[in-house]
Design a protein around this motif. Sequence first.
Motif, PDB file in Angstrom:
ATOM      1  N   TYR A   1       0.848  -1.197   0.000  1.00 43.34           N
ATOM      2  CA  TYR A   1       0.000   0.000   0.000  1.00 43.34           C
ATOM      3  C   TYR A   1       0.878   1.239   0.000  1.00 43.34           C
ATOM      4  O   TYR A   1       1.828   1.317   0.794  1.00 43.34           O
ATOM      5  CB  TYR A   1      -0.904   0.026   1.234  1.00 43.34           C
ATOM      6  CG  TYR A   1      -1.969  -1.039   1.207  1.00 43.34           C
ATOM      7  CD1 TYR A   1      -3.153  -0.840   0.503  1.00 43.34           C
ATOM      8  CD2 TYR A   1      -1.797  -2.250   1.881  1.00 43.34           C
ATOM      9  CE1 TYR A   1      -4.133  -1.814   0.473  1.00 43.34           C
ATOM     10  CE2 TYR A   1      -2.780  -3.226   1.851  1.00 43.34           C
ATOM     11  CZ  TYR A   1      -3.948  -3.005   1.144  1.00 43.34           C
ATOM     12  OH  TYR A   1      -4.912  -3.964   1.111  1.00 43.34           O
TER      13      TYR A   1
ATOM     14  N   LEU B   1       2.079   4.782   1.022  1.00 43.51           N
ATOM     15  CA  LEU B   1       1.898   5.531   2.268  1.00 43.51           C
ATOM     16  C   LEU B   1       2.135   7.015   2.060  1.00 43.51           C
ATOM     17  O   LEU B   1       2.259   7.769   2.998  1.00 43.51           O
ATOM     18  CB  LEU B   1       2.869   5.008   3.339  1.00 43.51           C
ATOM     19  CG  LEU B   1       2.591   3.618   3.902  1.00 43.51           C
ATOM     20  CD1 LEU B   1       3.655   3.236   4.916  1.00 43.51           C
ATOM     21  CD2 LEU B   1       1.212   3.544   4.531  1.00 43.51           C
TER      22      LEU B   1
ATOM     23  N   ALA C   1       2.130  -5.593   2.050  1.00 46.18           N
ATOM     24  CA  ALA C   1       1.009  -6.321   2.648  1.00 46.18           C
ATOM     25  C   ALA C   1       1.069  -7.809   2.309  1.00 46.18           C
ATOM     26  O   ALA C   1       0.818  -8.649   3.169  1.00 46.18           O
ATOM     27  CB  ALA C   1      -0.318  -5.729   2.170  1.00 46.18           C
TER      28      ALA C   1
ATOM     29  N   ASN D   1      -4.554 -11.373  12.521  1.00 49.59           N
ATOM     30  CA  ASN D   1      -4.889 -10.023  12.064  1.00 49.59           C
ATOM     31  C   ASN D   1      -3.663  -9.349  11.473  1.00 49.59           C
ATOM     32  O   ASN D   1      -2.572  -9.459  12.018  1.00 49.59           O
ATOM     33  CB  ASN D   1      -5.397  -9.171  13.235  1.00 49.59           C
ATOM     34  CG  ASN D   1      -6.828  -9.520  13.582  1.00 49.59           C
ATOM     35  OD1 ASN D   1      -7.543 -10.093  12.772  1.00 49.59           O
ATOM     36  ND2 ASN D   1      -7.228  -9.209  14.800  1.00 49.59           N
ATOM     37  N   GLY D   2      -3.853  -8.684  10.360  1.00 45.53           N
ATOM     38  CA  GLY D   2      -2.751  -7.932   9.762  1.00 45.53           C
ATOM     39  C   GLY D   2      -1.817  -8.788   8.924  1.00 45.53           C
ATOM     40  O   GLY D   2      -0.818  -8.290   8.410  1.00 45.53           O
ATOM     41  N   SER D   3      -2.141 -10.077   8.753  1.00 47.24           N
ATOM     42  CA  SER D   3      -1.224 -10.961   8.017  1.00 47.24           C
ATOM     43  C   SER D   3      -1.332 -10.789   6.504  1.00 47.24           C
ATOM     44  O   SER D   3      -0.495 -11.302   5.762  1.00 47.24           O
ATOM     45  CB  SER D   3      -1.470 -12.426   8.404  1.00 47.24           C
ATOM     46  OG  SER D   3      -2.811 -12.795   8.156  1.00 47.24           O
ATOM     47  N   GLY D   4      -2.377 -10.091   6.040  1.00 45.44           N
ATOM     48  CA  GLY D   4      -2.488  -9.826   4.604  1.00 45.44           C
ATOM     49  C   GLY D   4      -3.656 -10.524   3.926  1.00 45.44           C
ATOM     50  O   GLY D   4      -3.758 -10.513   2.695  1.00 45.44           O
ATOM     51  N   LYS D   5      -4.553 -11.101   4.722  1.00 48.13           N
ATOM     52  CA  LYS D   5      -5.662 -11.879   4.160  1.00 48.13           C
ATOM     53  C   LYS D   5      -6.587 -11.040   3.285  1.00 48.13           C
ATOM     54  O   LYS D   5      -6.949 -11.431   2.184  1.00 48.13           O
ATOM     55  CB  LYS D   5      -6.497 -12.541   5.280  1.00 48.13           C
ATOM     56  CG  LYS D   5      -5.711 -13.413   6.206  1.00 48.13           C
ATOM     57  CD  LYS D   5      -6.588 -14.047   7.260  1.00 48.13           C
ATOM     58  CE  LYS D   5      -7.325 -13.051   8.156  1.00 48.13           C
ATOM     59  NZ  LYS D   5      -6.426 -12.265   9.028  1.00 48.13           N
ATOM     60  N   SER D   6      -6.999  -9.869   3.801  1.00 46.74           N
ATOM     61  CA  SER D   6      -7.948  -9.046   3.036  1.00 46.74           C
ATOM     62  C   SER D   6      -7.309  -8.540   1.745  1.00 46.74           C
ATOM     63  O   SER D   6      -7.966  -8.446   0.710  1.00 46.74           O
ATOM     64  CB  SER D   6      -8.439  -7.859   3.874  1.00 46.74           C
ATOM     65  OG  SER D   6      -9.213  -8.325   4.953  1.00 46.74           O
ATOM     66  N   THR D   7      -6.023  -8.238   1.828  1.00 48.34           N
ATOM     67  CA  THR D   7      -5.305  -7.802   0.626  1.00 48.34           C
ATOM     68  C   THR D   7      -5.299  -8.932  -0.406  1.00 48.34           C
ATOM     69  O   THR D   7      -5.606  -8.714  -1.587  1.00 48.34           O
ATOM     70  CB  THR D   7      -3.863  -7.405   0.989  1.00 48.34           C
ATOM     71  OG1 THR D   7      -3.910  -6.443   2.044  1.00 48.34           O
ATOM     72  CG2 THR D   7      -3.129  -6.820  -0.200  1.00 48.34           C
TER      73      THR D   7
HETATM   74  N1  LIG Z   1      -5.347   0.832   2.937  1.00 53.17           N
HETATM   75  C1  LIG Z   1      -4.180   0.506   3.545  1.00 53.17           C
HETATM   76  N2  LIG Z   1      -3.156   1.379   3.608  1.00 53.17           N
HETATM   77  C2  LIG Z   1      -1.983   1.055   4.208  1.00 53.17           C
HETATM   78  N3  LIG Z   1      -1.740  -0.137   4.775  1.00 53.17           N
HETATM   79  C3  LIG Z   1      -2.727  -1.054   4.739  1.00 53.17           C
HETATM   80  C4  LIG Z   1      -4.007  -0.784   4.134  1.00 53.17           C
HETATM   81  N4  LIG Z   1      -4.784  -1.889   4.265  1.00 53.17           N
HETATM   82  C5  LIG Z   1      -4.032  -2.796   4.915  1.00 53.17           C
HETATM   83  N5  LIG Z   1      -2.813  -2.305   5.194  1.00 53.17           N
HETATM   84  C6  LIG Z   1      -1.712  -3.014   5.876  1.00 53.17           C
HETATM   85  O1  LIG Z   1      -1.397  -4.191   5.129  1.00 53.17           O
HETATM   86  C7  LIG Z   1      -1.166  -5.294   5.990  1.00 53.17           C
HETATM   87  C8  LIG Z   1      -2.148  -6.419   5.660  1.00 53.17           C
HETATM   88  O2  LIG Z   1      -3.461  -5.975   5.947  1.00 53.17           O
HETATM   89  P1  LIG Z   1      -4.750  -6.845   5.630  1.00 53.17           P
HETATM   90  O3  LIG Z   1      -4.637  -7.394   4.265  1.00 53.17           O
HETATM   91  O4  LIG Z   1      -5.926  -6.012   5.951  1.00 53.17           O
HETATM   92  O5  LIG Z   1      -4.577  -8.039   6.696  1.00 53.17           O
HETATM   93  P2  LIG Z   1      -5.693  -8.976   7.386  1.00 53.17           P
HETATM   94  O6  LIG Z   1      -6.910  -8.971   6.532  1.00 53.17           O
HETATM   95  O7  LIG Z   1      -5.035 -10.312   7.493  1.00 53.17           O
HETATM   96  O8  LIG Z   1      -5.953  -8.396   8.755  1.00 53.17           O
HETATM   97  C9  LIG Z   1      -1.298  -4.766   7.412  1.00 53.17           C
HETATM   98  O9  LIG Z   1      -0.015  -4.453   7.868  1.00 53.17           O
HETATM   99  C10 LIG Z   1      -2.132  -3.510   7.243  1.00 53.17           C
HETATM  100  O10 LIG Z   1      -1.830  -2.579   8.236  1.00 53.17           O
END
Ligand SMILES: Nc1ncnc2c1ncn2[C@@H]1O[C@H](COP(=O)(O)OP(=O)(O)O)[C@@H](O)[C@H]1O
Length: 288
Positions: free
Chosen positions: A14, A16, A24, A44-50
């Motif tokens: 992402y 910044l 991510a 949490n924060g492992s990158g799943k949603s990404t």
């Molecule tokens: N829009 C964003 N901008 C900056 N960093 C992001 C954004 N969305 C997620 N991140 C970062 O990317 C990493 C993976 O996030 P995410 O995919 O949401 O993980 P999960 O779904 O496993 O919690 C995390 O470190 C999060 O802080």
Amino acid sequence: MALRLRLEDVSFSYPLGGREEAPAISGVSMSIEPGDVLCLAGANGSGKSTLAQVCTGLLSPASGALYYGDRRIQGRSSLLQFRRSAGLLFQNPEDQLFADTVEKDIAFGPRNHGLRGEELARRVRDAAALVGLSLDDLASRSPFSLSGGEQRRAALAGVLALEPEVLVLDEPFIGLDYEGRTGLAEALMRYHDERGASIVIVTHDLSYAWSLATRFGLISEGRLENVMTSDELLAGDADLASLGMQLPQWGALARELMQAGIAVDDPADPSSLAGAMAKRKEADGAGD
Ligand SMILES: Nc1ncnc2c1ncn2[C@@H]1O[C@H](COP(=O)(O)OP(=O)(O)O)[C@@H](O)[C@H]1O
Ligand SMILES: [Mg+2]
């Protein structure tokens, strides 16, 4: 019927602002075979949603490649085409319900895709039936008057009405009670079986996807560490604690029993576990 979805050494960061970026996901390679039910699990924060958004073409990899069937997804037109084959149910999707009736909400996606008339009505009817919502009762009701479980299923119906071949769900079971989770799982498997769709379930809690998934991809700090079956997870082939996860409670119990030499047919089935525990009691008694 779905095609194989393949990620090859995919990374995404992402921005910044300035030159800074937050990595991510890094170097993820994996295949989702047609009809697979893959659970992507991680803390949490492992990158799943990404990863969920990359798998559905909502985010484009910064490096690496995405293939659907033989075709590489690259450039705007192949991306737009792929997006029609893939559907994403976002985390807490009921926050995005907005229409004044359930029927209009389910119809929103396919309407956006240009469908009208009988085809649109059929999509909405079929999707509602798949998730077990009765349009006779609910069509003209506000989505906000539904229970939490019904809202989640209405949101899922909105995605299913697009008839995706690859369906990705981001934490679909979070915040639902037992009944809500069961209803959702049934809807998912009905769609999977009827359409031959591939399904990816993203979760931080292995227990929710345990009985649905054929394989588990374990994610930690943006990397796909391992892909394994539930049997391999139970056998302790992955150090879950180091990945910020744990076995479901019943899984930990089943592992203990198996290590004591007692077979457990289905660890997620309470009666199977109870049977195995009774056997251990017998064995303990015989040893006295
Ligand atoms: N829009 C964003 N901008 C900056 N960093 C992001 C954004 N969305 C997620 N991140 C970062 O990317 C990493 C993976 O996030 P995410 O995919 O949401 O993980 P999960 O779904 O496993 O919690 C995390 O470190 C999060 O802080
Ligand atoms: Mg997430």
